[in-house]
Design a protein around this motif. Structure first.
Motif, PDB file in Angstrom:
ATOM      1  N   MET A   1      59.267  77.034  64.934  1.00 36.29           N
ATOM      2  CA  MET A   1      59.861  75.712  64.832  1.00 36.29           C
ATOM      3  C   MET A   1      58.804  74.706  64.411  1.00 36.29           C
ATOM      4  N   ILE A   2      59.086  74.011  63.301  1.00 35.38           N
ATOM      5  CA  ILE A   2      58.136  73.010  62.828  1.00 35.38           C
ATOM      6  C   ILE A   2      58.582  71.593  63.196  1.00 35.38           C
ATOM      7  N   LEU A   3      59.904  71.381  63.316  1.00 29.44           N
ATOM      8  CA  LEU A   3      60.415  70.063  63.683  1.00 29.44           C
ATOM      9  C   LEU A   3      61.606  70.226  64.613  1.00 29.44           C
ATOM     10  N   LYS A   4      61.572  69.487  65.711  1.00 26.57           N
ATOM     11  CA  LYS A   4      62.681  69.496  66.672  1.00 26.57           C
ATOM     12  C   LYS A   4      63.114  68.065  66.948  1.00 26.57           C
ATOM     13  N   VAL A   5      64.393  67.821  66.786  1.00 24.23           N
ATOM     14  CA  VAL A   5      64.998  66.531  67.108  1.00 24.23           C
ATOM     15  C   VAL A   5      66.023  66.778  68.208  1.00 24.23           C
ATOM     16  N   GLU A   6      65.871  66.084  69.326  1.00 20.45           N
ATOM     17  CA  GLU A   6      66.744  66.340  70.468  1.00 20.45           C
ATOM     18  C   GLU A   6      67.341  65.041  70.991  1.00 20.45           C
ATOM     19  N   ASN A   7      68.671  64.983  70.975  1.00 19.26           N
ATOM     20  CA  ASN A   7      69.428  63.861  71.538  1.00 19.26           C
ATOM     21  C   ASN A   7      68.943  62.512  71.000  1.00 19.26           C
ATOM     22  N   LEU A   8      68.736  62.446  69.703  1.00 21.71           N
ATOM     23  CA  LEU A   8      68.244  61.225  69.070  1.00 21.71           C
ATOM     24  C   LEU A   8      69.355  60.186  68.997  1.00 21.71           C
ATOM     25  N   ARG A   9      69.022  58.972  69.429  1.00 22.51           N
ATOM     26  CA  ARG A   9      69.960  57.859  69.367  1.00 22.51           C
ATOM     27  C   ARG A   9      69.259  56.630  68.814  1.00 22.51           C
ATOM     28  N   LYS A  10      69.948  55.967  67.896  1.00 23.16           N
ATOM     29  CA  LYS A  10      69.452  54.708  67.333  1.00 23.16           C
ATOM     30  C   LYS A  10      70.631  53.779  67.132  1.00 23.16           C
ATOM     31  N   TYR A  11      70.544  52.612  67.789  1.00 26.82           N
ATOM     32  CA  TYR A  11      71.616  51.629  67.726  1.00 26.82           C
ATOM     33  C   TYR A  11      71.141  50.368  67.021  1.00 26.82           C
ATOM     34  N   PHE A  12      72.088  49.660  66.427  1.00 27.00           N
ATOM     35  CA  PHE A  12      71.802  48.388  65.783  1.00 27.00           C
ATOM     36  C   PHE A  12      72.852  47.369  66.214  1.00 27.00           C
ATOM     37  N   GLY A  13      72.592  46.116  65.875  1.00 30.92           N
ATOM     38  CA  GLY A  13      73.556  45.063  66.128  1.00 30.92           C
ATOM     39  C   GLY A  13      73.429  44.466  67.508  1.00 30.92           C
ATOM     40  N   LYS A  14      74.193  43.401  67.730  1.00 30.43           N
ATOM     41  CA  LYS A  14      74.191  42.755  69.029  1.00 30.43           C
ATOM     42  C   LYS A  14      74.711  43.717  70.087  1.00 30.43           C
ATOM     43  N   LYS A  15      73.991  43.790  71.167  1.00 31.62           N
ATOM     44  CA  LYS A  15      74.336  44.673  72.286  1.00 31.62           C
ATOM     45  C   LYS A  15      74.378  46.143  71.872  1.00 31.62           C
ATOM     46  N   ASN A  16      73.671  46.468  70.774  1.00 31.99           N
ATOM     47  CA  ASN A  16      73.552  47.870  70.318  1.00 31.99           C
ATOM     48  C   ASN A  16      74.916  48.547  70.141  1.00 31.99           C
ATOM     49  N   ILE A  17      75.849  47.838  69.516  1.00 30.83           N
ATOM     50  CA  ILE A  17      77.190  48.411  69.387  1.00 30.83           C
ATOM     51  C   ILE A  17      77.334  49.322  68.177  1.00 30.83           C
ATOM     52  N   ILE A  18      76.401  49.222  67.205  1.00 32.25           N
ATOM     53  CA  ILE A  18      76.471  50.071  66.017  1.00 32.25           C
ATOM     54  C   ILE A  18      75.645  51.326  66.271  1.00 32.25           C
ATOM     55  N   LYS A  19      76.301  52.473  66.335  1.00 29.85           N
ATOM     56  CA  LYS A  19      75.636  53.737  66.635  1.00 29.85           C
ATOM     57  C   LYS A  19      75.258  54.419  65.323  1.00 29.85           C
ATOM     58  N   ALA A  20      74.072  54.105  64.818  1.00 31.51           N
ATOM     59  CA  ALA A  20      73.629  54.698  63.559  1.00 31.51           C
ATOM     60  C   ALA A  20      73.362  56.190  63.721  1.00 31.51           C
TER      61      ALA A  20
END
Length: 286
Positions: A1-20
């Motif tokens: 394994m060279i790269l592992k992404v686990e449970n990644l979350r990134k939100y935008f907008g007021k109150k983090n309502i946009i779930k990118a």
């Protein structure tokens, strides 16, 4: 394994309502050509920016096991417009460790890009080819390509895709994003399908392509069977006499349903268009 992404979350907008990116998890093994496939706005570019620490993630873990650097072709391929092509190559050699200038010049010659032309005078396709030539001439363990073929004519696009697919032959690994199914089918061994920040399906491309099928139900058949298929499948087409659903092949086999194989684009459509916004009734293929 060279790269592992686990449970990644990134939100935008007021109150983090946009779930990118909404809980994405995947692993890339050395020598893979791994593609993240999704419609525009699915969260692919944000995922890459979080991996490269160009965008701060809200939660999740990212582990890179490479000893060498990551080479990156972004979605927006911007270079110094006032530089001539040959100076752009010299700058890349100066600032990039392990840059093979001879290899770069081979690409430039193959693409037919004039060395004495200013970058700002290049067409969009030529600018993309120049950027790709610079990145493909770097020594790296992991190459990340974000929608790399935008603006390229079909002949050059195919050459670039063949070059990307050959990277593992020289010890590299590829992480590739695209919304174009044909490109992904051409280059990828493994894929993840992303929609609205979520990973809907992940695995070997051939396995995913063979996992779904079409089931036809006559209008006169029981209402309960149609309701069940509407819950566990995606209604692809409805005619006067029958409804056609896309379902998991295992589901059809377990229930002794007659089914037909389907092309990959129908599988992708079923997975993506079968999703509903939160709060709406879901028609997800299960």
């Amino acid at each position: 394994m060279i790269l592992k992404v686990e449970n990644l979350r990134k939100y935008f907008g007021k109150k983090n309502i946009i779930k990118a990116v909404d809980g994405a998890s995947f692993e890339i093994e050395r020598g893979d050509v791994f593609a993240l496939l999704g419609l525009n706005g699915a969260g692919k570019t944000t995922t890459i920016k979080c991996i490269l620490d160009l965008c701060k993630r809200d939660t999740g873990e990212i582990i890179y096991n490479g000893r060498d650097k990551i080479a990156y072709v972004p979605e927006g391929k911007e270079l110094y417009g006032s530089y001539k092509v040959k100076k752009m190559i010299e700058v890349a050699k100066h600032i990039t460790e392990g840059f093979d200038i001879d290899k770069c010049l081979e690409f430039i010659n193959e693409f037919g890009i004039p060395l004495d032309e200013k970058v700002s005078s290049l067409s969009n396709g030529q600018a993309t080819q120049l950027y790709l030539a610079l990145v493909l001439s770097q020594r790296a363990e992991l190459y990340i390509f974000d929608e790399p073929t935008w603006g390229l004519d079909p002949v050059i696009r195919n050459k670039i895709l063949d070059t990307i697919k050959s990277i593992p032959l020289n010890g590299g690994t590829v992480f590739y994003t695209s919304h174009i199914l044909g490109e992904v089918e051409r280059v990828a061994d493994k894929i993840a399908i992303m929609h609205k920040g979520k990973i809907l399906e992940i695995g070997f491309l051939d396995d995913i392509k063979g996992s779904y099928c079409a089931v036809s139900i006559e209008k006169m058949q029981s209402k309960s069977r149609s309701e069940e298929l509407g819950t566990y499948g995606y209604l692809y087409k409805s005619t006067e006499s029958e409804d056609i659903y896309i379902v998991k092949k295992d589901y059809a086999q377990e229930r002794n349903l007659d089914f037909q194989p389907i092309p990959f684009e129908l599988t992708f459509e079923a997975l993506v268009l079968g999703q509903k916004d939160q709060g709406e009734e879901s028609n997800e293929v299960r």
